[in-house]
Design a protein around this motif. Sequence first.
Motif, mmCIF file in Angstrom:
data_model
loop_
_atom_site.group_PDB
_atom_site.id
_atom_site.type_symbol
_atom_site.label_atom_id
_atom_site.label_comp_id
_atom_site.label_asym_id
_atom_site.label_seq_id
_atom_site.Cartn_x
_atom_site.Cartn_y
_atom_site.Cartn_z
ATOM 1 N N ALA A 70 52.540 43.961 54.173
ATOM 2 C CA ALA A 70 53.870 43.341 54.139
ATOM 3 C C ALA A 70 53.995 42.265 55.206
ATOM 4 C CB ALA A 70 54.947 44.414 54.329
ATOM 5 N N GLN A 73 51.977 39.097 54.310
ATOM 6 C CA GLN A 73 52.590 38.281 53.253
ATOM 7 C C GLN A 73 53.843 37.585 53.772
ATOM 8 O OE1 GLN A 73 52.267 39.659 48.994
ATOM 9 N NE2 GLN A 73 51.817 41.598 49.977
ATOM 10 N N PRO A 88 54.364 33.225 45.560
ATOM 11 C CA PRO A 88 54.869 34.362 44.785
ATOM 12 C C PRO A 88 55.036 33.957 43.307
ATOM 13 C CG PRO A 88 56.120 34.117 46.818
ATOM 14 C CD PRO A 88 55.218 32.907 46.711
ATOM 15 N N TYR A 94 48.723 38.406 42.889
ATOM 16 C CA TYR A 94 48.380 39.817 42.666
ATOM 17 C C TYR A 94 46.965 40.119 43.162
ATOM 18 C CZ TYR A 94 52.573 39.354 39.923
ATOM 19 O OH TYR A 94 53.857 39.076 39.551
ATOM 20 N N ARG A 95 46.100 39.104 43.112
ATOM 21 C CA ARG A 95 44.744 39.291 43.684
ATOM 22 C C ARG A 95 44.845 39.470 45.197
ATOM 23 N NH1 ARG A 95 42.022 41.244 39.741
ATOM 24 N NH2 ARG A 95 42.366 40.024 37.865
ATOM 25 N N GLN A 97 47.373 40.786 46.769
ATOM 26 C CA GLN A 97 47.896 42.144 46.976
ATOM 27 C C GLN A 97 46.808 43.183 46.723
ATOM 28 O OE1 GLN A 97 51.208 41.666 44.318
ATOM 29 N NE2 GLN A 97 52.471 40.684 45.888
ATOM 30 N N GLU A 98 45.952 42.907 45.741
ATOM 31 C CA GLU A 98 44.839 43.817 45.433
ATOM 32 C C GLU A 98 43.895 43.920 46.637
ATOM 33 O OE1 GLU A 98 42.163 42.194 42.423
ATOM 34 O OE2 GLU A 98 42.087 44.170 41.462
ATOM 35 N N SER A 101 45.510 45.705 49.653
ATOM 36 C CA SER A 101 45.551 47.145 49.430
ATOM 37 C C SER A 101 44.163 47.754 49.612
ATOM 38 C CB SER A 101 46.079 47.429 48.018
ATOM 39 O OG SER A 101 45.924 48.794 47.702
ATOM 40 N N LEU B 59 44.791 42.801 31.731
ATOM 41 C CA LEU B 59 45.867 41.859 31.426
ATOM 42 C C LEU B 59 45.636 41.208 30.060
ATOM 43 C CD1 LEU B 59 46.061 40.168 34.968
ATOM 44 C CD2 LEU B 59 46.927 42.397 34.204
ATOM 45 N N GLU B 63 41.575 39.715 32.142
ATOM 46 C CA GLU B 63 41.270 40.026 33.552
ATOM 47 C C GLU B 63 41.692 41.451 33.881
ATOM 48 O OE1 GLU B 63 42.535 37.300 36.534
ATOM 49 O OE2 GLU B 63 41.816 35.545 35.446
ATOM 50 N N ARG B 64 41.015 42.023 34.873
ATOM 51 C CA ARG B 64 41.302 43.407 35.251
ATOM 52 C C ARG B 64 41.877 43.459 36.651
ATOM 53 N NH1 ARG B 64 35.354 44.709 32.867
ATOM 54 N NH2 ARG B 64 35.958 44.363 30.704
ATOM 55 N N LEU B 65 43.009 44.097 36.763
ATOM 56 C CA LEU B 65 43.682 44.214 38.060
ATOM 57 C C LEU B 65 43.608 45.675 38.507
ATOM 58 C CD1 LEU B 65 45.403 42.482 40.072
ATOM 59 C CD2 LEU B 65 47.428 43.285 38.835
ATOM 60 N N THR B 66 43.268 45.870 39.788
ATOM 61 C CA THR B 66 43.160 47.231 40.335
ATOM 62 C C THR B 66 44.100 47.379 41.532
ATOM 63 O OG1 THR B 66 41.357 46.641 41.848
ATOM 64 C CG2 THR B 66 40.728 47.367 39.648
ATOM 65 N N GLU B 67 44.158 48.581 42.102
ATOM 66 C CA GLU B 67 44.970 48.916 43.271
ATOM 67 C C GLU B 67 46.443 49.078 42.880
ATOM 68 O OE1 GLU B 67 43.626 49.479 46.387
ATOM 69 O OE2 GLU B 67 41.653 49.015 45.560
ATOM 70 N N CYS B 68 46.981 50.265 43.163
ATOM 71 C CA CYS B 68 48.378 50.572 42.814
ATOM 72 C C CYS B 68 49.356 49.487 43.249
ATOM 73 C CB CYS B 68 48.809 51.901 43.443
ATOM 74 S SG CYS B 68 48.071 53.341 42.637
ATOM 75 N N ALA B 69 49.240 49.035 44.501
ATOM 76 C CA ALA B 69 50.236 48.084 45.019
ATOM 77 C C ALA B 69 50.275 46.817 44.174
ATOM 78 C CB ALA B 69 49.936 47.739 46.475
ATOM 79 N N ALA B 70 49.112 46.334 43.742
ATOM 80 C CA ALA B 70 49.055 45.104 42.951
ATOM 81 C C ALA B 70 49.484 45.356 41.507
ATOM 82 C CB ALA B 70 47.646 44.530 43.001
ATOM 83 N N GLN B 73 53.310 45.922 41.239
ATOM 84 C CA GLN B 73 54.089 44.689 41.369
ATOM 85 C C GLN B 73 53.933 43.802 40.125
ATOM 86 O OE1 GLN B 73 54.667 42.886 45.439
ATOM 87 N NE2 GLN B 73 52.927 44.195 45.943
ATOM 88 N N TYR B 74 52.713 43.779 39.570
ATOM 89 C CA TYR B 74 52.483 42.989 38.355
ATOM 90 C C TYR B 74 53.374 43.497 37.220
ATOM 91 C CZ TYR B 74 50.084 40.608 34.558
ATOM 92 O OH TYR B 74 49.811 39.806 33.477
ATOM 93 N N ASP B 77 57.069 42.674 37.654
ATOM 94 C CA ASP B 77 57.406 41.262 37.435
ATOM 95 C C ASP B 77 57.344 40.854 35.967
ATOM 96 O OD1 ASP B 77 57.813 40.953 40.152
ATOM 97 O OD2 ASP B 77 55.801 40.161 40.548
ATOM 98 N N PRO B 88 60.285 38.078 43.806
ATOM 99 C CA PRO B 88 59.429 37.474 44.825
ATOM 100 C C PRO B 88 60.229 36.462 45.658
ATOM 101 C CG PRO B 88 58.313 37.478 42.697
ATOM 102 C CD PRO B 88 59.730 37.930 42.449
ATOM 103 N N ARG B 93 61.656 42.149 48.965
ATOM 104 C CA ARG B 93 60.310 42.237 48.378
ATOM 105 C C ARG B 93 59.292 42.705 49.423
ATOM 106 N NH1 ARG B 93 58.373 41.312 43.009
ATOM 107 N NH2 ARG B 93 56.120 41.223 43.130
ATOM 108 N N GLN B 97 56.736 45.937 49.551
ATOM 109 C CA GLN B 97 55.313 45.889 49.930
ATOM 110 C C GLN B 97 55.028 46.848 51.085
ATOM 111 O OE1 GLN B 97 55.210 41.655 50.458
ATOM 112 N NE2 GLN B 97 54.906 41.272 48.265
#
Lengths: 210, 210
Positions: A70, A73, A88, A94-95, A97-98, A101, B59, B63-70, B73-74, B77, B88, B93, B97
């Motif tokens: 946090a 960012q 944002p 999101y990358r 944030q990934e 994390s 997505l 593309e593949r997004l990992t990690e809960c935080a990301a 948020q994805y 949004d 954002p 926000r 985070q």
Amino acid sequence: MLQLYFSPMACSLASRIALMEAGVDARYHQVHLSTKTVVDADSDFRGISSKGAVPVLVLENGERLTECAAVLQYIADLNPERGLAPRPGDADRYRLQEWLSFIGAEIHKAFLFPTFWYKDDGSLAKPRARIAQTLSVPSAHLADREFLIGHSFTVADAYLTWALLLLRTAGVDIAQWPSLSAFSERMQKRPAVREAIATEMALRKMVATA
Amino acid sequence: MLQLYFSPMACSLASRIALMEAGVDARYHQVHLSTKTVVDADSDFRGISSKGAVPVLVLENGERLTECAAVLQYIADLNPERGLAPRPGDADRYRLQEWLSFIGAEIHKAFLFPTFWYKDDGSLAKPRARIAQTLSVPSAHLADREFLIGHSFTVADAYLTWALLLLRTAGVDIAQWPSLSAFSERMQKRPAVREAIATEMALRKMVATA
């Protein structure tokens, strides 16, 4: 003016790097983490944050923001033209944030934290056994990339730069992952990164000899 | 259509809750985490993500997004009018985070992960000793609040709801923190939360009896 509560070479170093890369002035307050004391005020750090952890960023309105992901960012968004975070709403945000994390949970909290705070082998065997698999992820990603996200320095690079420095201190030889050691050298050539590290290394020596 | 790789009652449950609260359809692929197998395809999950961890959100562009935080948020949004995350750029926000990082690093990675993956007491003593201090943070925060951030449900609430469920399974009696057990009950009254949990509990029972 923003204020950053930090401990020399703790993960708050990434916030110092971010502030310097962003060109944002701040007042820095050193915290002694084992005694939870604010050094300049000789006061209880838990009065600043009940978590007792750095970084704590005191915003202009007096609110206190914690947690690297946090704080980093927030700092990046203070000066968007420096490009320390994708804007944002951009897909690359999101990358960011990934990676924040992954570094925070997998490298910092699952490995570095137990290594520096738990002293018995029983607590350390499993995290040690796991770190090579963890580091294979950024190592593969950086094999053909200069930065973690896109083509310029972001706060995720600041966070990883800190984590790689501490991995050495934790006895992990990052030379096993040439792309990680090359990344570390590259980042340390940046004037803001070099100056932030030099400042905190000097403060840490003072603590060690005090 | 979005695709979510999940394991029943793993932290990917928070992503399922978020998708349902957002009213977003997705295809769900169950992963067997110990063998790293995608159940419906009987294929190697490491081909989907080298991390071998859930959630993985595929997505629309592949593309593949990992990690809960990301991932959370994805998803939030995708459908901003549902208010699953402050917009954002909003000050709140960064609070989102901050909570996502705290839950991910301090509750999930520093306590739940070792509890479920490391079986020896040596590895578990320190995380166990620390969990009460960790839980005092959300407990104090929720003493006079219905939700973690602002006045409505966000993806941080989804993540904490999952963490509290798993804390029970990990042998932590959250009745010690009345504001946490009240929060947990409140969240489980939400239709999307209840349905997401029921779906994954049923799948877990099928795995257990297979």
